[in-house]
Design a protein around this motif. Structure first.
Motif, PDB file in Angstrom:
ATOM      1  N   ARG A  14       0.724  -1.131   0.075  1.00  0.00           N
ATOM      2  CA  ARG A  14       0.123  -0.025  -0.036  1.00  0.00           C
ATOM      3  C   ARG A  14       0.887   1.219  -0.031  1.00  0.00           C
ATOM      4  N   TYR A  15       0.676   2.199  -0.618  1.00  0.00           N
ATOM      5  CA  TYR A  15       1.109   3.621  -0.420  1.00  0.00           C
ATOM      6  C   TYR A  15      -0.052   4.573  -0.107  1.00  0.00           C
ATOM      7  N   GLY A  16      -0.011   4.646   1.112  1.00  0.00           N
ATOM      8  CA  GLY A  16      -1.240   5.528   1.758  1.00  0.00           C
ATOM      9  C   GLY A  16      -2.379   4.640   1.498  1.00  0.00           C
ATOM     10  N   GLY A  17      -3.363   5.555   0.674  1.00  0.00           N
ATOM     11  CA  GLY A  17      -4.635   5.119   0.733  1.00  0.00           C
ATOM     12  C   GLY A  17      -4.821   3.872  -0.795  1.00  0.00           C
ATOM     13  N   ILE A  18      -3.715   4.062  -1.345  1.00  0.00           N
ATOM     14  CA  ILE A  18      -3.613   3.368  -2.825  1.00  0.00           C
ATOM     15  C   ILE A  18      -2.980   2.006  -2.494  1.00  0.00           C
ATOM     16  N   ALA A  19      -3.819   0.755  -2.932  1.00  0.00           N
ATOM     17  CA  ALA A  19      -3.411  -0.656  -2.541  1.00  0.00           C
ATOM     18  C   ALA A  19      -2.794  -0.927  -4.152  1.00  0.00           C
ATOM     19  N   ALA A  20      -1.324  -1.012  -3.900  1.00  0.00           N
ATOM     20  CA  ALA A  20      -0.899  -1.519  -5.357  1.00  0.00           C
ATOM     21  C   ALA A  20      -0.819  -2.750  -5.691  1.00  0.00           C
ATOM     22  N   VAL A  21      -0.632  -3.630  -4.695  1.00  0.00           N
ATOM     23  CA  VAL A  21      -0.323  -5.120  -4.772  1.00  0.00           C
ATOM     24  C   VAL A  21      -1.424  -5.695  -3.933  1.00  0.00           C
ATOM     25  N   GLY A  38       2.383  -7.397 -17.690  1.00  0.00           N
ATOM     26  CA  GLY A  38       1.126  -6.828 -17.096  1.00  0.00           C
ATOM     27  C   GLY A  38       1.137  -5.210 -17.706  1.00  0.00           C
ATOM     28  N   ALA A  39       0.247  -4.403 -17.472  1.00  0.00           N
ATOM     29  CA  ALA A  39       0.192  -3.329 -18.012  1.00  0.00           C
ATOM     30  C   ALA A  39       0.994  -2.115 -17.041  1.00  0.00           C
ATOM     31  N   ASN A  40       0.935  -0.964 -17.511  1.00  0.00           N
ATOM     32  CA  ASN A  40       1.427   0.217 -16.733  1.00  0.00           C
ATOM     33  C   ASN A  40       0.601   0.027 -15.078  1.00  0.00           C
ATOM     34  N   GLY A  41       1.415   0.192 -14.144  1.00  0.00           N
ATOM     35  CA  GLY A  41       0.540   0.337 -12.849  1.00  0.00           C
ATOM     36  C   GLY A  41       0.012  -0.723 -12.404  1.00  0.00           C
ATOM     37  N   ALA A  42       0.407  -2.040 -12.789  1.00  0.00           N
ATOM     38  CA  ALA A  42      -0.214  -3.159 -12.446  1.00  0.00           C
ATOM     39  C   ALA A  42       0.250  -3.677 -11.206  1.00  0.00           C
ATOM     40  N   GLY A  43       1.183  -3.012 -10.983  1.00  0.00           N
ATOM     41  CA  GLY A  43       1.817  -3.440  -9.502  1.00  0.00           C
ATOM     42  C   GLY A  43       3.275  -4.290  -9.600  1.00  0.00           C
ATOM     43  N   LYS A  44       3.813  -4.489 -10.775  1.00  0.00           N
ATOM     44  CA  LYS A  44       5.008  -5.179 -10.887  1.00  0.00           C
ATOM     45  C   LYS A  44       6.115  -4.803 -10.299  1.00  0.00           C
ATOM     46  N   THR A  45       6.527  -3.334 -10.363  1.00  0.00           N
ATOM     47  CA  THR A  45       7.575  -3.033  -9.546  1.00  0.00           C
ATOM     48  C   THR A  45       7.500  -2.994  -8.113  1.00  0.00           C
ATOM     49  N   SER A  46       6.188  -2.816  -7.688  1.00  0.00           N
ATOM     50  CA  SER A  46       5.891  -2.785  -6.136  1.00  0.00           C
ATOM     51  C   SER A  46       6.246  -4.124  -5.712  1.00  0.00           C
ATOM     52  N   THR A  47       5.877  -5.319  -6.367  1.00  0.00           N
ATOM     53  CA  THR A  47       6.022  -6.623  -5.986  1.00  0.00           C
ATOM     54  C   THR A  47       7.744  -6.974  -5.945  1.00  0.00           C
ATOM     55  N   PRO A  85      16.998  -2.904 -10.733  1.00  0.00           N
ATOM     56  CA  PRO A  85      15.712  -2.079 -10.782  1.00  0.00           C
ATOM     57  C   PRO A  85      15.300  -1.323 -11.845  1.00  0.00           C
ATOM     58  N   GLU A  86      14.133  -1.245 -12.172  1.00  0.00           N
ATOM     59  CA  GLU A  86      13.562  -0.521 -13.176  1.00  0.00           C
ATOM     60  C   GLU A  86      14.406   0.827 -13.507  1.00  0.00           C
ATOM     61  N   GLY A  87      14.841   1.167 -14.438  1.00  0.00           N
ATOM     62  CA  GLY A  87      15.554   2.210 -14.639  1.00  0.00           C
ATOM     63  C   GLY A  87      17.013   2.237 -14.172  1.00  0.00           C
ATOM     64  N   GLU A 194       8.574  -7.777 -17.236  1.00  0.00           N
ATOM     65  CA  GLU A 194       8.365  -7.238 -18.397  1.00  0.00           C
ATOM     66  C   GLU A 194       7.087  -6.697 -19.044  1.00  0.00           C
ATOM     67  N   GLN A 195       7.082  -5.534 -19.633  1.00  0.00           N
ATOM     68  CA  GLN A 195       5.855  -5.115 -20.527  1.00  0.00           C
ATOM     69  C   GLN A 195       5.913  -5.741 -21.876  1.00  0.00           C
ATOM     70  N   ASN A 196       7.287  -5.902 -22.367  1.00  0.00           N
ATOM     71  CA  ASN A 196       7.465  -6.800 -23.566  1.00  0.00           C
ATOM     72  C   ASN A 196       7.162  -8.324 -23.435  1.00  0.00           C
TER      73      ASN A 196
HETATM   74  N1  ATP Z   1       5.935   5.652  -4.258  1.00  0.00           N
HETATM   75  C1  ATP Z   1       4.743   5.500  -4.542  1.00  0.00           C
HETATM   76  N2  ATP Z   1       3.779   6.301  -3.956  1.00  0.00           N
HETATM   77  C2  ATP Z   1       2.576   6.340  -4.458  1.00  0.00           C
HETATM   78  N3  ATP Z   1       2.102   5.359  -5.252  1.00  0.00           N
HETATM   79  C3  ATP Z   1       2.825   4.660  -5.960  1.00  0.00           C
HETATM   80  C4  ATP Z   1       4.365   4.611  -5.519  1.00  0.00           C
HETATM   81  N4  ATP Z   1       4.962   3.843  -6.467  1.00  0.00           N
HETATM   82  C5  ATP Z   1       3.969   3.150  -7.106  1.00  0.00           C
HETATM   83  N5  ATP Z   1       2.664   3.685  -6.956  1.00  0.00           N
HETATM   84  C6  ATP Z   1       1.523   3.338  -7.591  1.00  0.00           C
HETATM   85  O1  ATP Z   1       1.250   1.939  -7.272  1.00  0.00           O
HETATM   86  C7  ATP Z   1       0.686   1.382  -8.465  1.00  0.00           C
HETATM   87  C8  ATP Z   1       1.616   0.111  -9.019  1.00  0.00           C
HETATM   88  O2  ATP Z   1       2.841   0.884  -9.372  1.00  0.00           O
HETATM   89  P1  ATP Z   1       3.988  -0.037 -10.075  1.00  0.00           P
HETATM   90  O3  ATP Z   1       5.190   0.901 -10.165  1.00  0.00           O
HETATM   91  O4  ATP Z   1       4.113  -1.205  -9.073  1.00  0.00           O
HETATM   92  O5  ATP Z   1       3.472  -0.695 -11.441  1.00  0.00           O
HETATM   93  P2  ATP Z   1       4.142  -1.313 -12.687  1.00  0.00           P
HETATM   94  O6  ATP Z   1       3.388  -2.473 -12.880  1.00  0.00           O
HETATM   95  O7  ATP Z   1       5.784  -1.571 -12.087  1.00  0.00           O
HETATM   96  O8  ATP Z   1       3.933  -0.281 -13.636  1.00  0.00           O
HETATM   97  P3  ATP Z   1       4.907   0.131 -14.997  1.00  0.00           P
HETATM   98  O9  ATP Z   1       4.695  -1.023 -15.963  1.00  0.00           O
HETATM   99  O10 ATP Z   1       4.537   1.444 -15.466  1.00  0.00           O
HETATM  100  O11 ATP Z   1       6.448  -0.031 -14.267  1.00  0.00           O
HETATM  101  C9  ATP Z   1       0.634   2.547  -9.464  1.00  0.00           C
HETATM  102  O12 ATP Z   1      -0.689   2.769  -9.279  1.00  0.00           O
HETATM  103  C10 ATP Z   1       1.448   3.567  -8.958  1.00  0.00           C
HETATM  104  O13 ATP Z   1       0.953   4.804  -9.109  1.00  0.00           O
END
Ligand code: ATP
Ligand code: MG
Length: 237
Positions: A14-21, A38-47, A85-87, A194-196
């Protein structure tokens, strides 16, 4: 899966109120090469960041017979879990050689470190040619190679890769994927985000599809490549 190298149960980030995973469970066995698409924002990096203990999470993470949710990221690095890491996150103001050595900072087997450095320079000759150059001056693809090389210098058991193809031309993506295959062939377990999707599924034996913080499909790469929903959503068909 008693023999999994990493097993995640009900992971939440969770990031504050946002449940990313939102309650993700999966496992990777030793020697496997598995992808998460998975698409942008799916939660892959957070995982991946949660697995490497770079961000807090809830749920269970079993790695190499240990419960690791309470561990710190540097402890996991010394236990052989490495994240590219990403980047990329290379140290722009250090040389290529210094960046690679940073990957071995937790090791004290000096002779082996030198030998590993030589091996990496054989595997990645572009880095050898630029050994004394500052990492910030490398091209995007070279920086990706450096980030992978730096992770390998830690002698990982599990390599987590976050979008290694991002922003790279197809020819460079091909080279990077060859390097990743080579690393896996040496026995390193790989979890690739991967997005690819096409490329990822071509080199991995299995894959997970992540959507809105959840794993929605888990299958062999062959089945995912043939799945009409996956083809429409992730393979652009
Ligand atoms: N530091 C953060 N603070 C607040 N919200 C965040 C933070 N990092 C990620 N998020 C949110 O968590 C969700 C998942 O993000 P994440 O980076 O895990 O996605 P992703 O699948 O890796 O996307 P991408 O393919 O674009 O890299 C998104 O809605 C993002 O806005
Ligand atoms: Mg990401």
């Amino acid at each position: 899966m008693a023999q999994a190298l990493i097993e995640v149960l009900n992971l939440e980030v969770r990031y504050g109120g946002i449940a990313a995973v939102r309650g993700v469970s999966f496992a990777v066995e030793p020697g496997e090469m598995v992808c998460v698409i998975g698409a942008n924002g799916a939660g892959k990096t957070s995982t991946l960041k949660a697995l490497a203990r770079m961000i807090p999470s809830s749920g269970e993470i079993h790695y190499d017979h240990l419960r690791v949710e309470k561990m710190l990221s540097h402890e996991l690095i010394s236990k052989g879990l490495a994240l590219v890491p990403e980047g990329r996150g290379v140290f722009a103001r250090l040389t290529i050689r210094e960046n690679l050595l940073m990957g071995a900072y937790h090791r004290n087997d000096t002779a082996d470190i030198d030998a590993d450095l030589d091996k990496i320079f054989v595997m990645l000759p572009r880095l050898k040619e630029r050994e004394k150059q500052l990492a910030g001056t490398l091209s995007g693809g070279e920086q990706q190679m450096l980030a992978i090389g730096r992770a390998i210098m830690g002698r990982p058991k599990l390599l987590l890769l976050d979008e290694p193809s991002m922003g790279l031309a197809p020819i460079m993506v091909e080279k990077i994927f060859e390097v990743i295959k080579g690393v896996a062939a040496q026995g390193v377990t790989v979890l690739l985000v991967e997005q690819n999707a096409k490329l990822a599924l071509e080199i991995c034996s299995r894959g997970y599809v992540m959507e809105n913080g959840r794993i929605t499909v888990a299958d062999t790469s062959a089945n995912l490549l043939a799945d009409s929903r996956v083809r429409a959503a992730y393979l652009g068909e």
